[in-house]
Design a protein around this motif. Sequence first.
Motif, PDB file in Angstrom:
ATOM      1  N   LEU A 155      -9.968  -1.458   3.714  1.00 33.34           N
ATOM      2  CA  LEU A 155     -10.007  -1.889   2.308  1.00 33.34           C
ATOM      3  C   LEU A 155      -9.490  -0.793   1.388  1.00 33.34           C
ATOM      4  CD1 LEU A 155     -13.214  -4.022   1.807  1.00 33.34           C
ATOM      5  CD2 LEU A 155     -10.928  -4.684   2.524  1.00 33.34           C
ATOM      6  N   LEU A 156      -9.708   0.455   1.765  1.00 26.07           N
ATOM      7  CA  LEU A 156      -9.218   1.558   0.922  1.00 26.07           C
ATOM      8  C   LEU A 156      -7.691   1.605   0.904  1.00 26.07           C
ATOM      9  CD1 LEU A 156     -11.720   4.439   1.724  1.00 26.07           C
ATOM     10  CD2 LEU A 156     -11.840   2.696  -0.032  1.00 26.07           C
ATOM     11  N   SER A 157      -7.053   0.900   1.848  1.00 27.81           N
ATOM     12  CA  SER A 157      -5.585   0.871   1.861  1.00 27.81           C
ATOM     13  C   SER A 157      -5.049   0.184   0.617  1.00 27.81           C
ATOM     14  CB  SER A 157      -5.062   0.140   3.094  1.00 27.81           C
ATOM     15  OG  SER A 157      -5.236  -1.259   2.935  1.00 27.81           O
ATOM     16  N   GLU A 158      -5.902  -0.542  -0.104  1.00 26.79           N
ATOM     17  CA  GLU A 158      -5.424  -1.148  -1.355  1.00 26.79           C
ATOM     18  C   GLU A 158      -4.928  -0.075  -2.313  1.00 26.79           C
ATOM     19  OE1 GLU A 158      -7.959  -5.308  -1.395  1.00 26.79           O
ATOM     20  OE2 GLU A 158      -8.676  -3.628  -2.571  1.00 26.79           O
ATOM     21  N   TYR A 159      -5.438   1.130  -2.188  1.00 25.36           N
ATOM     22  CA  TYR A 159      -4.917   2.196  -3.058  1.00 25.36           C
ATOM     23  C   TYR A 159      -4.590   3.494  -2.322  1.00 25.36           C
ATOM     24  CZ  TYR A 159      -9.909   3.575  -3.433  1.00 25.36           C
ATOM     25  OH  TYR A 159     -11.198   3.924  -3.185  1.00 25.36           O
ATOM     26  N   PRO A 209      -9.114  11.932   3.894  1.00 26.98           N
ATOM     27  CA  PRO A 209      -8.334  11.625   5.096  1.00 26.98           C
ATOM     28  C   PRO A 209      -7.676  10.247   4.953  1.00 26.98           C
ATOM     29  CG  PRO A 209     -10.521  12.436   5.667  1.00 26.98           C
ATOM     30  CD  PRO A 209     -10.532  12.208   4.189  1.00 26.98           C
ATOM     31  N   SER A 210      -6.525  10.068   5.587  1.00 28.36           N
ATOM     32  CA  SER A 210      -5.852   8.765   5.527  1.00 28.36           C
ATOM     33  C   SER A 210      -6.650   7.737   6.326  1.00 28.36           C
ATOM     34  CB  SER A 210      -4.449   8.887   6.116  1.00 28.36           C
ATOM     35  OG  SER A 210      -4.550   9.095   7.522  1.00 28.36           O
ATOM     36  N   GLY A 211      -6.311   6.466   6.087  1.00 29.66           N
ATOM     37  CA  GLY A 211      -6.961   5.390   6.844  1.00 29.66           C
ATOM     38  C   GLY A 211      -6.747   5.555   8.341  1.00 29.66           C
ATOM     39  N   TYR A 212      -5.544   5.974   8.718  1.00 29.71           N
ATOM     40  CA  TYR A 212      -5.260   6.158  10.148  1.00 29.71           C
ATOM     41  C   TYR A 212      -6.193   7.216  10.738  1.00 29.71           C
ATOM     42  CZ  TYR A 212      -2.939   6.929  14.555  1.00 29.71           C
ATOM     43  OH  TYR A 212      -2.699   7.027  15.889  1.00 29.71           O
ATOM     44  N   THR A 213      -6.282   8.357  10.054  1.00 28.88           N
ATOM     45  CA  THR A 213      -7.140   9.444  10.540  1.00 28.88           C
ATOM     46  C   THR A 213      -8.588   8.969  10.663  1.00 28.88           C
ATOM     47  OG1 THR A 213      -5.722  11.060   9.466  1.00 28.88           O
ATOM     48  CG2 THR A 213      -7.945  11.789  10.000  1.00 28.88           C
ATOM     49  N   ARG A 214      -9.035   8.205   9.674  1.00 29.48           N
ATOM     50  CA  ARG A 214     -10.432   7.765   9.667  1.00 29.48           C
ATOM     51  C   ARG A 214     -10.703   6.751  10.775  1.00 29.48           C
ATOM     52  NH1 ARG A 214     -11.889   7.366   3.180  1.00 29.48           N
ATOM     53  NH2 ARG A 214     -13.223   9.200   3.301  1.00 29.48           N
ATOM     54  N   ILE A 215      -9.814   5.778  10.935  1.00 33.45           N
ATOM     55  CA  ILE A 215     -10.048   4.770  11.977  1.00 33.45           C
ATOM     56  C   ILE A 215      -9.945   5.431  13.352  1.00 33.45           C
ATOM     57  CG2 ILE A 215      -9.198   2.635  13.000  1.00 33.45           C
ATOM     58  CD1 ILE A 215      -8.309   1.765  10.195  1.00 33.45           C
ATOM     59  N   HIS A 216      -8.984   6.329  13.486  1.00 29.25           N
ATOM     60  CA  HIS A 216      -8.822   7.035  14.762  1.00 29.25           C
ATOM     61  C   HIS A 216     -10.098   7.799  15.100  1.00 29.25           C
ATOM     62  CE1 HIS A 216      -7.254   9.971  17.676  1.00 29.25           C
ATOM     63  NE2 HIS A 216      -6.366   9.021  17.959  1.00 29.25           N
ATOM     64  N   MET A 217     -10.663   8.452  14.099  1.00 28.40           N
ATOM     65  CA  MET A 217     -11.902   9.197  14.319  1.00 28.40           C
ATOM     66  C   MET A 217     -13.049   8.262  14.700  1.00 28.40           C
ATOM     67  SD  MET A 217     -13.763  11.441  11.552  1.00 28.40           S
ATOM     68  CE  MET A 217     -15.227  10.764  11.250  1.00 28.40           C
ATOM     69  N   ALA A 218     -13.117   7.110  14.010  1.00 30.29           N
ATOM     70  CA  ALA A 218     -14.188   6.144  14.299  1.00 30.29           C
ATOM     71  C   ALA A 218     -14.058   5.609  15.721  1.00 30.29           C
ATOM     72  CB  ALA A 218     -14.135   4.993  13.289  1.00 30.29           C
ATOM     73  N   MET A 219     -12.826   5.312  16.145  1.00 35.53           N
ATOM     74  CA  MET A 219     -12.617   4.750  17.487  1.00 35.53           C
ATOM     75  C   MET A 219     -12.865   5.818  18.561  1.00 35.53           C
ATOM     76  SD  MET A 219     -12.173   1.577  17.216  1.00 35.53           S
ATOM     77  CE  MET A 219     -13.265   1.604  15.804  1.00 35.53           C
ATOM     78  N   GLN A 220     -12.514   7.034  18.269  1.00 38.98           N
ATOM     79  CA  GLN A 220     -12.783   8.127  19.213  1.00 38.98           C
ATOM     80  C   GLN A 220     -14.295   8.296  19.399  1.00 38.98           C
ATOM     81  OE1 GLN A 220     -10.319  11.779  19.206  1.00 38.98           O
ATOM     82  NE2 GLN A 220     -12.121  12.698  18.277  1.00 38.98           N
ATOM     83  N   TRP A 221     -15.002   8.251  18.284  1.00 40.79           N
ATOM     84  CA  TRP A 221     -16.462   8.382  18.324  1.00 40.79           C
ATOM     85  C   TRP A 221     -17.051   7.228  19.129  1.00 40.79           C
ATOM     86  CZ3 TRP A 221     -20.830   5.702  17.016  1.00 40.79           C
ATOM     87  CH2 TRP A 221     -22.011   6.432  16.859  1.00 40.79           C
ATOM     88  N   SER A 250       0.830  -1.205   0.000  1.00 38.98           N
ATOM     89  CA  SER A 250       0.000   0.000   0.000  1.00 38.98           C
ATOM     90  C   SER A 250       0.868   1.260   0.000  1.00 38.98           C
ATOM     91  CB  SER A 250      -0.905  -0.046   1.234  1.00 38.98           C
ATOM     92  OG  SER A 250      -1.496   1.194   1.479  1.00 38.98           O
ATOM     93  N   ASN A 251       1.898   1.270   0.853  1.00 42.92           N
ATOM     94  CA  ASN A 251       2.787   2.435   0.915  1.00 42.92           C
ATOM     95  C   ASN A 251       3.479   2.660  -0.418  1.00 42.92           C
ATOM     96  OD1 ASN A 251       2.056   2.525   3.557  1.00 42.92           O
ATOM     97  ND2 ASN A 251       4.072   2.059   4.413  1.00 42.92           N
ATOM     98  N   SER A 252       3.976   1.561  -1.009  1.00 43.28           N
ATOM     99  CA  SER A 252       4.729   1.669  -2.243  1.00 43.28           C
ATOM    100  C   SER A 252       3.830   2.182  -3.375  1.00 43.28           C
ATOM    101  CB  SER A 252       5.326   0.299  -2.574  1.00 43.28           C
ATOM    102  OG  SER A 252       5.545   0.169  -3.944  1.00 43.28           O
ATOM    103  N   TYR A 253       2.603   1.661  -3.464  1.00 42.71           N
ATOM    104  CA  TYR A 253       1.682   2.088  -4.516  1.00 42.71           C
ATOM    105  C   TYR A 253       1.377   3.580  -4.389  1.00 42.71           C
ATOM    106  CZ  TYR A 253      -2.588   2.740  -7.176  1.00 42.71           C
ATOM    107  OH  TYR A 253      -3.525   3.226  -8.053  1.00 42.71           O
ATOM    108  N   PHE A 254       1.055   4.008  -3.182  1.00 40.39           N
ATOM    109  CA  PHE A 254       0.604   5.388  -2.989  1.00 40.39           C
ATOM    110  C   PHE A 254       1.764   6.387  -3.068  1.00 40.39           C
ATOM    111  CE2 PHE A 254      -1.293   8.998  -0.737  1.00 40.39           C
ATOM    112  CZ  PHE A 254      -2.510   9.072  -1.388  1.00 40.39           C
ATOM    113  N   GLU A 255       2.896   6.023  -2.474  1.00 36.79           N
ATOM    114  CA  GLU A 255       4.049   6.945  -2.515  1.00 36.79           C
ATOM    115  C   GLU A 255       4.551   7.116  -3.956  1.00 36.79           C
ATOM    116  OE1 GLU A 255       6.726   5.129   0.249  1.00 36.79           O
ATOM    117  OE2 GLU A 255       5.523   5.741   1.985  1.00 36.79           O
ATOM    118  N   GLY A 256       4.431   6.048  -4.762  1.00 40.28           N
ATOM    119  CA  GLY A 256       4.819   6.149  -6.173  1.00 40.28           C
ATOM    120  C   GLY A 256       4.036   7.248  -6.875  1.00 40.28           C
TER     121      GLY A 256
END
Length: 439
Positions: free
Chosen positions: A374-378, A395-407, A49-55
Motif C-alpha cells: 500500500l505504501l507503493s502509492e507514494y 526502506p523501499s517496498g522491495y527491501t521490506r517485503i524481502h526482509m519479511a519473507m526472509q524472516w 508509483s515509479n513516476s510519482y516517486f521519481e518525479g
Amino acid sequence: MKRAFLAALTLTLLAGPAWAQSPPPSPADIDAATQAWIATMGADAIARSNSYFEGKYWIGYAGAALTVAVCALLLVPGWFAGVRGWLEKTLKLKFLVAWGAALAFLLVLSVLTFPFDYWVFFVREHQYGISNQAFGPWLGEYLTNAGLNLVLFPLFLAILYFFVRVAKDAWWVWASAVTALFFAVIVAAAPVFISPLFNTYTPMQEGPLKADILQMAQANGVPAENVFVYDESRQSHRVSANVSGLLGTTRISLADNLLNRVSPEGVRMVTGHEIGHYVLGHVWSLIVALSLFAGALYACVHYAFKAIAKNERWGVRGLSDPAGLPLAFALFVAFAAIATPINNTIIRFHEHQADIYGVNASRAPDGFAETALLLSEYRKMHPSPLEEWFFYDHPSGYTRIHMAMQWKAHEMAAGRLPQSPLGPPDGYKPAFVVTDSAD
Ligand SMILES: [Zn+2]
C-alpha cells in the motif's frame, strides 16, 4: 532422576519447535516470493508509483534551486542590506534586528515559493490521486503550517545570530546544540500543540484489535494505556502511523486510513514498527544524529560564507550581520541538497531497525508485505541499491517485503511459525485506493 527427566522435558518444551520444521529456504525462494508480492500490484500501479516517486527526485532539487534564486534576488541588488538598515534604525537591539530580518526573509520566501508549493503539494498530489482534499481546507492547513514556521524559525535564527556574535568562529558548535534543543522542544510539543492543529486525535475504539495492540506494547515494555487514531483521511489516502512526543507526551497514533484499509495483521505489524521506534529510543538518537548533521552543515556555511562575502560584498558586513541571511540560508540549502543521501541514510537506518523490531514483535510478515504494497502509492517499490541509498528515507517496498519473507521462511524452517506458502495468497490483490489519475 525424575527431576532431571522433568527438567530435560521442560527444556525440550521451551526450545522445541511448535510446528513442523522445513528445510532452510534458498535465497532464490525468498527473491521469488518478494517478486510475487510485487507482481500483485499490476503493471499500471507499478508505473504510476515509479513516476510519482521519481518525479520527486528532481522536485527536491528544483525546490532548493528556487530557494537559492529567491535568496539571490534579495541579496545581490543590496535590498536585504536595506531591510537590515531600516531594522537597525527602528528596533535597535541586535537580537530584535536579527529576529526582524529573519521574519522579513521567511515571509518573502514563503510568498515567492507558494506557486511551486501549490503545484507540488496540491496539484500533483491530486493528479496522482493521493489526495482528495478540497482547495479551501488544503490552503487553510498550508497557511497554518506557514504561520507556525513564522513563529518558530525567526526566533531560532535570532538565537543562532546571537551565537555568531558571541562565540565567533565556534558558533556552529553552539548552533548544533541549539538545534538539538529546538528539535526536542518541537517533538515534545508536537502531540499536544502542533498535531491537533491539523488532525483530530481520538482514543482507538475498544475491541480485540486494540486489546491486542496494547498487549503487544506492554509486552515490549511500552507503558501505553491508550492508542490514538487520527483522521488522516481528511488529507489523503495514505496509510501511516507514528510514535510522537517526548518524556510525558509520548504516544502511539494510527491513521484512520490504516485501520480502514489494512488487515489486523498489517495493523499489528505497523504498530510493532512504531513500538520499535519507542523501545530503541529513536527520538533521542535521531535528535542527536540530525543535530550533529546540522552542525556539519553550519560549519560548511561558515567557511563558504567567509570565502564568498569578504570585503563587504552586497552591503553585508560579515557573518554576524543579518543582511547576509539570504546568503547564509542559500548556502545551507545548497549544502543540505548535496548531503541528501546522508540525511536519508540516518533516517533510513532507524526505519530499518524499527522494521526488524516490528516483524519480531508482531510476528506478522504477511501483514508487513501487505502494508509495504500500500505504501507503493507514494513510494517506488523496487529501486536500484544506489537509488535507495540516495533518495529513500525509509526502506523501499522491495527491501521490506524481502526482509519479511526472509524472516518468515527462516521462522517456518525452525518450526516457530506454521507452514504456509511464501509469497502472496492465491488471487491476492492489494487494497489500492489510487486506481486512476483522472479524478
Ligand atoms: Zn518508522
